[in-house]
Design an enzyme around this catalytic site. Sequence first.
Site, short mmCIF file in Angstrom:
data_model
loop_
_atom_site.label_atom_id
_atom_site.label_comp_id
_atom_site.label_asym_id
_atom_site.label_seq_id
_atom_site.Cartn_x
_atom_site.Cartn_y
_atom_site.Cartn_z
N GLN A 96 1.16 -1.43 0.11
CA GLN A 96 -0.02 0.18 -0.04
C GLN A 96 1.28 1.52 0.12
OE1 GLN A 96 -2.67 -2.09 3.36
NE2 GLN A 96 -3.01 0.05 2.80
N PHE B 199 -5.72 -3.89 3.40
CA PHE B 199 -6.55 -3.77 4.71
C PHE B 199 -5.71 -2.64 6.08
CE2 PHE B 199 -8.12 -7.33 2.84
CZ PHE B 199 -9.27 -7.39 2.71
N GLU C 88 0.35 -1.86 4.65
CA GLU C 88 0.97 0.29 4.79
C GLU C 88 2.10 0.31 5.14
OE1 GLU C 88 -2.06 2.77 6.84
OE2 GLU C 88 0.06 3.68 6.97
N ARG D 208 -4.79 8.31 16.40
CA ARG D 208 -6.36 7.72 16.22
C ARG D 208 -7.04 6.77 17.43
NH1 ARG D 208 -9.47 8.84 11.19
NH2 ARG D 208 -7.33 9.08 9.76
N ARG E 9 -7.53 -1.72 8.84
CA ARG E 9 -9.26 -0.98 8.65
C ARG E 9 -9.59 0.30 9.77
NH1 ARG E 9 -13.02 -4.01 4.74
NH2 ARG E 9 -13.65 -1.60 3.95
N GLU F 267 -13.07 3.30 5.48
CA GLU F 267 -12.52 2.45 6.88
C GLU F 267 -14.09 2.71 7.66
OE1 GLU F 267 -9.09 4.81 7.01
OE2 GLU F 267 -8.97 3.11 8.71
#
Length: 769
Positions: A191, A222, A226, A304, A336, A706
């Site tokens: 990703q 997902f 990343e 987050r 995700r 997401e």
Amino acid sequence: MYNLDAAGHVRGESQYLDDIPVQRGTLHAAVYASPLAHGKLNGLRLEAALAAPGVVRILTAADIPGENQIGGIVPDEPLLAEGHVHFRGQPVALVLAETEPQARAAAKLIEADIEPLPVITDPRVAYAQGELIVPPRTFRLGDPTAAWAECAHIIEGTAESGGQEHLYIETQGAYAYPTEQGGVRVHSSTQGPTAAQRHAARVLGIGMHRIEVDVVRLGGGFGGKEDQATPWAVLAALGAYLLRKPVKLVLPRHDDLRMTGKRHPYSSDYKLGLSADLKLLAYEVTFYQNAGAAADLSPAVLERTLFHSTNTYFIPNVQATAYSCRTNLPPNTAFRGFGGPQGMFVIESAIAKAAEQLGVTAAEIQRRNLLREGDTFPFGQPAELCNAHACWHRAEQAFGLGNWQQEVDAFNQSNTLRKRGLAIMPICFGISFTKTAMNQARALVHIYTDGSVGISTGAVEMGQGVNTKMVEVAARTLGIRSNRIRIETTNTTRVANTSPSAASATADLNGKAVQLACEQLRQRLLALAAEELCVAEEGLEICDERVLTAGHPIESDWEKLVAAAYWKRISLSENAHYATPDLWFDQKTESGYPFAYHVYGTAAVQATVDVLRGTYVLDAVRLVHDFGQSMAPGIDRGQVEGGLVQGLGWMTMEELLYDEQGRLLSNTLSTYKVPDLYSVPADVQIEFLETEGHPRAILRSKAVGEPPLMYGIGGYFAVRNAIRAARPDVAPAFSAPITPEKVLMALCAPRAEANTSPTAAAAQSATKA
Ligand code: LUZ
Ligand code: MOS
């Protein structure tokens, strides 16, 4: 518009990493990984492996020409272990052989001399020992300490949510080969092509300009690719660079499962204060994140969690603290939702506990506290164009939430062997990378002289349909048909310094860049048309490949216009840069304006529990989702369906288990249960909330990757409510996933009054009935 990849997928024509034809002389790689979760690495015995058939070379940390470092946020992760091992499955050596079976067989012959050290798997234990990845973070709003005095009710408790395996269909892998002048080209299932490029350059000790990373598409990411596609891309690049030969490394599923990080498990403490009329007044929460053995993306995930700690509710007094705890598990990573779901599970648990203590439904508390326009999140940003109430009201209208609860209650009154639960799950998710600098993207658009168009961006297609969206943006902006447009591979030499395709923001960021580039080309072509045809530029447009002035076709069309531009020596290429405006965040005050906008929604989930067996069925999920003005409703609906099912899996059946020595116990698909077609609720209804969309969303079509995962949290509470319908005297711990085993244990809990087992009691009432 349907997904442009669909035809290729169903015909088996779509190309994944393993479909790339390998060059003659390609070496195949296998990873030797640490068999222990923590220890001092005193040496390696490689002789037997080196003597095995087909083995060409074995690479260890000592062979790395540059820096042995792949840590992104914190430099704490070696590519190949050196001196110590910190988790089971940590790469220690890379075997290069003529065939893949030879490489894998030889890797099994390697032995490591490791002096075991104590293993930590529990984040609270790590915290107690001061094992933190980064200093803790605290978000504050109002004054929670003072607010407790005003609360009529105060609820305290703990909540735990488990990890989750990404289970992308295509496992991690890369194919690298040397190019001229000491360069390396890497095909990677990533990703984040730029992350792979940056770390390959660092490990090889060369400039980034000598590494080219190319991505056609992924068989799923997902979040698992990343950051964690990087080690495999860098290992393949290392082999190719040192041996000047092509190297292919693809993880077998079992290695992928045991070597790679997952969603972070969290353990959390909460304290929630309510007024007499059920307003949430104060919330204090502490999150213990199980980061695993290295930082990876954990600090960003942690952040987050704090951003979403109050979900879609306004709470005037908040104190949220988060610890990223170092354990001896594989470094956990993006998945995700990126910590958001973990934060939301805790506030929903707190509300559920308050509801059961106060004798009201959780829905009553949820509804009274939904965000309103202008309410402040605990990080200072106001809720703007807030659709929290709109989604709830639309769900109320469309699905009759109140009546539905009454039907469930009536069912429960007339049934003893099966009990139902209904849960409402409103969501709110912030769109943007929380690191402001990452909210940028570029697009390179070429119009060829025949009028066809080639577009490169930083967006990686991983099944989510981003290429289709890029085509839609270009077709609408240029006024041409989509079959003229091709989206090229994602390549670091064509589009550089890209952010990973992540944070639900890929279509927005790259789409805005495509829009800017196409808009410039369009303007340029229209200026030429005005000049050539002696008409005013005002009112000129390209529509369905025709040139119109004040709505009337004139003597030109797309192909003629493009050809004319070429002969006039006007550039038919454009390179645009987009950076989301207005974003900022100050970590000193933990406040700012980090998100371009929020996505809202409300889901209702019904479950039926078999009271004798503890098994359950998720019967129905009906939801209203805030898509904005969806530019591709088929794709967007697919994202909601997929996210929902993935969220339900995380909350109800996917149980990731490690033993005390850090060994993954649920290491196959026979012991790790993911949702299949039969666990998808038979009744899934998705309503599109009617709105104008958001101006910061591309074509006002909101990010969709997401947010829908978090509807799955409703599955946990639906099952829990069904348990409570059977056993109002038990309050199952807030511990996800709520597996059939846990359901059965709750149903079998000793009764407070009499000591009859519930199974016997249920059987008795069954006989009576
Ligand atoms: N990745 C990232 C993400 O680096 N930053 C984020 O804020 C984020 N959010 C969601 C998913 N991936
Ligand atoms: Mo992600 S969790 O958007 O890679």
